[in-house]
Scaffold this active site. Sequence first.
Site, mmCIF file in Angstrom:
data_model
loop_
_atom_site.group_PDB
_atom_site.id
_atom_site.type_symbol
_atom_site.label_atom_id
_atom_site.label_comp_id
_atom_site.label_asym_id
_atom_site.label_seq_id
_atom_site.Cartn_x
_atom_site.Cartn_y
_atom_site.Cartn_z
ATOM 1 N N HIS A 1 0.346 -1.263 0.060
ATOM 2 C CA HIS A 1 -0.472 -0.176 0.115
ATOM 3 C C HIS A 1 0.576 1.245 0.356
ATOM 4 O O HIS A 1 0.024 2.731 -0.353
ATOM 5 C CB HIS A 1 -1.647 0.220 1.615
ATOM 6 C CG HIS A 1 -0.350 0.080 2.896
ATOM 7 N ND1 HIS A 1 -0.337 -0.451 3.112
ATOM 8 C CD2 HIS A 1 -0.444 1.218 3.263
ATOM 9 C CE1 HIS A 1 0.216 0.292 3.992
ATOM 10 N NE2 HIS A 1 -0.119 1.346 4.567
ATOM 11 N N ASP B 1 -0.018 -7.229 1.447
ATOM 12 C CA ASP B 1 0.688 -6.015 1.417
ATOM 13 C C ASP B 1 1.925 -5.981 1.675
ATOM 14 O O ASP B 1 2.696 -4.997 2.257
ATOM 15 C CB ASP B 1 -0.076 -5.391 2.857
ATOM 16 C CG ASP B 1 0.032 -3.766 2.764
ATOM 17 O OD1 ASP B 1 0.356 -3.629 1.531
ATOM 18 O OD2 ASP B 1 -0.898 -3.295 3.948
ATOM 19 N N GLY C 1 2.704 6.434 8.135
ATOM 20 C CA GLY C 1 4.160 6.458 7.896
ATOM 21 C C GLY C 1 5.097 5.889 8.259
ATOM 22 O O GLY C 1 6.743 5.463 7.695
ATOM 23 N N ASN C 2 4.541 5.228 9.335
ATOM 24 C CA ASN C 2 5.616 4.102 9.768
ATOM 25 C C ASN C 2 5.427 3.088 8.969
ATOM 26 O O ASN C 2 6.369 1.806 8.507
ATOM 27 C CB ASN C 2 5.397 3.878 11.344
ATOM 28 C CG ASN C 2 5.618 4.366 12.215
ATOM 29 O OD1 ASN C 2 4.858 5.187 12.813
ATOM 30 N ND2 ASN C 2 7.327 3.888 12.039
ATOM 31 N N SER C 3 4.467 2.756 8.015
ATOM 32 C CA SER C 3 4.198 1.470 6.900
ATOM 33 C C SER C 3 5.232 0.859 6.223
ATOM 34 O O SER C 3 5.705 2.099 5.387
ATOM 35 C CB SER C 3 2.788 1.840 6.160
ATOM 36 O OG SER C 3 1.854 1.678 7.044
#
Length: 192
Positions: free
Chosen positions: A31, A62, A140-142
């Site tokens: 994503h 993902d 933003g950590n993804s």
Amino acid sequence: FPTRRSSDLQPLGMGSGFIFEKSGYILTNEHVIDGADEIQVTVQGYDKPFTAKLLGNSYDLDLAVLKIVGTKDFSTLALGNVEDTSVGDWVVAIGNPYGFEHTVTVGVLSAKERPIEIPDTQGTRNYKHLLQTDASINPGNSGGPLLNLSGEVIGINTAVSSQAQGIGFAIPTSTIQGVLDSLIKNVVIPKE
């Protein structure tokens, strides 16, 4: 990370990732790069961003693997064995929450094998086998790493519960290691 073309390139989103092979192979969330026409990667210690290309990805898991264009060698993070980690063990999350680069947070592994569903523009992602942590994980950590105290990656930070504070989720290395070669080679990964 990614950008999308309109008349000019416009930032679409930001996320995190980590280099797992010294020639510039990066693991991140699907994503994070979804819909990107161009992917720019900022690496700590370098002044200018690098261009990366998408090698392979899986919507259902993902996960995505990128390769930095060029032949430079980079520092890497090793994939650890999540089975060696127990509920209650300390973990460290690294990422770029809300654009604050290279943010490090700590917490404990709260649970393993959590299933959650997260709706997005393409439908609903049905995550399975996730690690749950109370280390702060924000947008933003993804794609960033969840580390054990030996500095090994045990998961990829992927999801935040919008209903609660202090609950984040990560895809475990047990899921990643089984599909990593397929992602690198852009082989379609069958549904579980």
